[in-house]
Structures are given as structure tokens and as C-alpha cells.
Motif scaffolding. Sequence first.
Motif, mmCIF file in Angstrom:
data_model
loop_
_atom_site.group_PDB
_atom_site.id
_atom_site.type_symbol
_atom_site.label_atom_id
_atom_site.label_comp_id
_atom_site.label_asym_id
_atom_site.label_seq_id
_atom_site.Cartn_x
_atom_site.Cartn_y
_atom_site.Cartn_z
ATOM 1 N N MET A 42 42.170 49.749 32.594
ATOM 2 C CA MET A 42 41.483 49.132 33.726
ATOM 3 C C MET A 42 41.900 47.671 33.870
ATOM 4 O O MET A 42 42.084 46.974 32.885
ATOM 5 C CB MET A 42 39.967 49.212 33.531
ATOM 6 N N VAL A 43 42.041 47.239 35.113
ATOM 7 C CA VAL A 43 42.387 45.853 35.392
ATOM 8 C C VAL A 43 41.252 44.937 34.913
ATOM 9 O O VAL A 43 40.077 45.215 35.140
ATOM 10 C CB VAL A 43 42.627 45.641 36.900
ATOM 11 N N LYS A 44 41.619 43.849 34.246
ATOM 12 C CA LYS A 44 40.638 42.896 33.739
ATOM 13 C C LYS A 44 40.739 41.592 34.525
ATOM 14 O O LYS A 44 41.819 41.006 34.626
ATOM 15 C CB LYS A 44 40.885 42.611 32.258
ATOM 16 N N ILE A 45 39.612 41.163 35.062
ATOM 17 C CA ILE A 45 39.567 39.904 35.805
ATOM 18 C C ILE A 45 38.586 38.966 35.117
ATOM 19 O O ILE A 45 37.403 39.289 34.965
ATOM 20 C CB ILE A 45 39.151 40.139 37.266
ATOM 21 N N GLY A 46 39.076 37.829 34.676
ATOM 22 C CA GLY A 46 38.241 36.862 33.979
ATOM 23 C C GLY A 46 37.419 36.027 34.948
ATOM 24 O O GLY A 46 37.905 35.640 36.012
ATOM 25 N N VAL A 47 36.170 35.784 34.592
ATOM 26 C CA VAL A 47 35.285 34.921 35.378
ATOM 27 C C VAL A 47 34.861 33.764 34.479
ATOM 28 O O VAL A 47 34.218 33.973 33.446
ATOM 29 C CB VAL A 47 34.051 35.687 35.889
ATOM 30 N N VAL A 48 35.239 32.557 34.851
ATOM 31 C CA VAL A 48 35.029 31.383 33.997
ATOM 32 C C VAL A 48 33.648 30.779 34.239
ATOM 33 O O VAL A 48 33.219 30.610 35.384
ATOM 34 C CB VAL A 48 36.110 30.316 34.252
ATOM 35 N N THR A 49 32.968 30.440 33.151
ATOM 36 C CA THR A 49 31.695 29.719 33.234
ATOM 37 C C THR A 49 31.867 28.322 32.647
ATOM 38 O O THR A 49 32.283 28.169 31.496
ATOM 39 C CB THR A 49 30.589 30.458 32.459
ATOM 40 N N PHE A 50 31.580 27.314 33.456
ATOM 41 C CA PHE A 50 31.527 25.927 33.011
ATOM 42 C C PHE A 50 30.058 25.526 32.897
ATOM 43 O O PHE A 50 29.181 26.166 33.488
ATOM 44 C CB PHE A 50 32.211 25.000 34.027
ATOM 45 N N PRO A 51 29.733 24.477 32.166
ATOM 46 C CA PRO A 51 28.355 23.973 32.202
ATOM 47 C C PRO A 51 27.989 23.585 33.637
ATOM 48 O O PRO A 51 28.655 22.745 34.244
ATOM 49 C CB PRO A 51 28.403 22.741 31.286
ATOM 50 N N GLY A 52 26.979 24.212 34.197
ATOM 51 C CA GLY A 52 26.585 23.950 35.566
ATOM 52 C C GLY A 52 27.053 24.986 36.566
ATOM 53 O O GLY A 52 26.682 24.928 37.740
ATOM 54 N N THR A 53 27.849 25.964 36.120
ATOM 55 C CA THR A 53 28.254 27.054 37.004
ATOM 56 C C THR A 53 27.030 27.881 37.390
ATOM 57 O O THR A 53 26.174 28.172 36.546
ATOM 58 C CB THR A 53 29.292 27.954 36.317
ATOM 59 N N LEU A 54 26.947 28.279 38.655
ATOM 60 C CA LEU A 54 25.793 29.038 39.141
ATOM 61 C C LEU A 54 26.124 30.465 39.534
ATOM 62 O O LEU A 54 25.268 31.340 39.469
ATOM 63 C CB LEU A 54 25.174 28.341 40.361
ATOM 64 N N ALA B 46 37.135 46.731 39.034
ATOM 65 C CA ALA B 46 37.809 46.132 37.881
ATOM 66 C C ALA B 46 36.792 45.804 36.795
ATOM 67 O O ALA B 46 35.572 45.871 37.016
ATOM 68 C CB ALA B 46 38.561 44.875 38.295
ATOM 69 N N GLU B 47 37.281 45.431 35.630
ATOM 70 C CA GLU B 47 36.418 44.995 34.531
ATOM 71 C C GLU B 47 36.286 43.476 34.577
ATOM 72 O O GLU B 47 37.288 42.755 34.639
ATOM 73 C CB GLU B 47 37.006 45.416 33.187
ATOM 74 N N ALA B 48 35.053 42.990 34.576
ATOM 75 C CA ALA B 48 34.810 41.549 34.567
ATOM 76 C C ALA B 48 34.744 41.061 33.128
ATOM 77 O O ALA B 48 33.978 41.583 32.317
ATOM 78 C CB ALA B 48 33.512 41.222 35.291
ATOM 79 N N VAL B 49 35.547 40.073 32.810
ATOM 80 C CA VAL B 49 35.619 39.522 31.456
ATOM 81 C C VAL B 49 35.070 38.101 31.475
ATOM 82 O O VAL B 49 35.531 37.257 32.247
ATOM 83 C CB VAL B 49 37.074 39.512 30.937
ATOM 84 N N GLU B 50 34.074 37.837 30.631
ATOM 85 C CA GLU B 50 33.476 36.508 30.565
ATOM 86 C C GLU B 50 34.420 35.542 29.850
ATOM 87 O O GLU B 50 34.899 35.814 28.754
ATOM 88 C CB GLU B 50 32.145 36.557 29.824
ATOM 89 N N LEU B 51 34.645 34.394 30.489
ATOM 90 C CA LEU B 51 35.439 33.321 29.898
ATOM 91 C C LEU B 51 34.595 32.053 29.888
ATOM 92 O O LEU B 51 33.996 31.694 30.907
ATOM 93 C CB LEU B 51 36.736 33.088 30.681
ATOM 94 N N TRP B 52 34.538 31.372 28.757
ATOM 95 C CA TRP B 52 33.770 30.141 28.591
ATOM 96 C C TRP B 52 34.712 28.962 28.705
ATOM 97 O O TRP B 52 35.904 29.052 28.374
ATOM 98 C CB TRP B 52 33.057 30.176 27.244
ATOM 99 N N HIS B 53 34.193 27.826 29.149
ATOM 100 C CA HIS B 53 35.052 26.671 29.422
ATOM 101 C C HIS B 53 35.796 26.170 28.190
ATOM 102 O O HIS B 53 36.847 25.543 28.303
ATOM 103 C CB HIS B 53 34.237 25.523 30.040
ATOM 104 N N LYS B 54 35.303 26.483 27.001
ATOM 105 C CA LYS B 54 35.974 26.046 25.775
ATOM 106 C C LYS B 54 36.976 27.072 25.246
ATOM 107 O O LYS B 54 37.668 26.807 24.251
ATOM 108 C CB LYS B 54 34.940 25.731 24.698
ATOM 109 N N GLN C 273 46.764 44.758 44.378
ATOM 110 C CA GLN C 273 48.009 44.066 44.033
ATOM 111 C C GLN C 273 48.358 44.260 42.558
ATOM 112 O O GLN C 273 49.522 44.466 42.201
ATOM 113 C CB GLN C 273 47.861 42.575 44.327
ATOM 114 N N LEU C 274 47.365 44.226 41.702
ATOM 115 C CA LEU C 274 47.618 44.328 40.264
ATOM 116 C C LEU C 274 47.945 45.747 39.827
ATOM 117 O O LEU C 274 48.751 45.967 38.925
ATOM 118 C CB LEU C 274 46.401 43.791 39.482
ATOM 119 N N VAL C 275 47.302 46.712 40.481
ATOM 120 C CA VAL C 275 47.565 48.121 40.144
ATOM 121 C C VAL C 275 48.915 48.550 40.703
ATOM 122 O O VAL C 275 49.623 49.361 40.094
ATOM 123 C CB VAL C 275 46.431 49.018 40.682
ATOM 124 N N GLY C 276 49.270 47.964 41.846
ATOM 125 C CA GLY C 276 50.567 48.296 42.451
ATOM 126 C C GLY C 276 50.474 49.558 43.252
ATOM 127 O O GLY C 276 51.447 50.211 43.576
#
Length: 231
Positions: free
Chosen positions: A1-13, A27-35, A228-231
Motif C-alpha cells: 500500500m502507498v504510504k503518505i506521511g503527515v507531519v506534525t509540528f508543535p501547533g499543527t491543527l 493510502a496509508e497515513a504515516v505519522e511523522l513528528w517534527h523531530k 500517480q504513485l501507483v502508476g
Amino acid sequence: MVKIGVVTFPGTLDDRDAARAVRLAGAEAVELWHKDEDLKSVDAVVLPGGFSYGDYLRCGAISSLSPVMGKVIERAKAGMPVLGICNGFQVLCEAHLLPGALIRNDHQKFICRDQKLEVVRTDTPWTSKFTAGQEITVPLKNGEGNFVCDPDDLERIEGEGQVVFRYREFNPNGSMNDIAGVCNEAGNVVGLMPHPEHAVEAGFGPQSEAGPHGGTDGLGLFTSVLTQLVG
């Protein structure tokens, strides 16, 4: 499955909303932290809206220097699709992945409304499901959404086709040439001020020509990148 990262910064809503949009697109949502210094093998990245670091210094300026952005910049330059929404758009401009800057709305007030947009460019990974000139309606909410750049850059952006979205009927913040979203020269990095992730589920988003069961105009950005990613 296609993985799409979603970035969280301090203050992201809007990270959860963006992740939901990714999942609804298939797609699969992957949590990404600002650090994070590892993008966890994602195929694309979404920088969601909010007020990262309280908009101190300049909107998006501090976030653009975070560890995760070092990796995002590296992968974006190698062709990975990246989408910046609202504050994410500001971060991409501060990171110099997109041209221009976002400043205070010309009327000096925060605005929240359903906004009509014209899809100008459809050959980016985030807009391939749309047709050129198509009108969509998605929510808009910002206090510093006024897109500006110097005249030479504006001429280049227009001349090289880097405008992806324009405001229709009403310019809510004073953006030059009614610009609501732009892309980089390669087309894989797109930023826009309105919020497509808030218009992805029938009956819950803004009502458009689709009628009372509409409200999914924003989903096309997320299904586009998946295609686009799956082609």
C-alpha cells in the motif's frame, strides 16, 4: 500500500484531518513528528495546516528548520511528491521549496469561508484527477494567506506555469494575481492556502454544484497523488 506521511509540528491543527483524507483516498497515513530524521519509507508527504510554533518569527519559519524538513527537502529535490496546506504552504515557502511568501491578509483580519478555486494546472502529482479550468469549492481559514513575491518572480511564476490554483469570484486575502496555490519548477511540490482535507467526505464539506451530497471537491488532490504513485 502507498504510504503518505503527515507531519506534525508543535501547533499543527489539521494533521488528523489530513491523515483522514489520505485514508479515504485509499493510502496509508504515516505519522511523522517534527523531530523525526527518518521519513519511514513514505512515498509522499503532506504538511498540514495550523499555527506551527505559534507563528513566531514568521509563519512556518521555525518549522522549516526542523529535522524532518531536512529529509523532506532532500526527498522533494529527488522528486518525491510534497503537498503543503495553509501553514504547510508557508513552511514550504520558508524552506525555499516553493517561490514567494505568505504575509498578513490585506484586510488585516482572519478569514474563514467556503472558497471557490480554479484548477489551473493538472499535470502535477496532486492535481491529475482534475481538469484544467475546473472549479472546486473547499474551506479557507487564514490570517496570513496573502501570496506575494517581487515582480520578476511573479512574471517567472506565471510564465513557467507554476500557478496551480487561483481564487474565483473573491480574492480573500489580497494574493497577487488571485494566486491560491503554486508548485515548484519540477511540479512535484505543491502548496495551497485553502484546505482540501476539509472537503473529502460527502455531506460534510462545502456544498458545490454536486448538490446536498457534495462536499468532496478536495479529495481529488489525495486520489491524484495515489494514482500517480501507483502508476
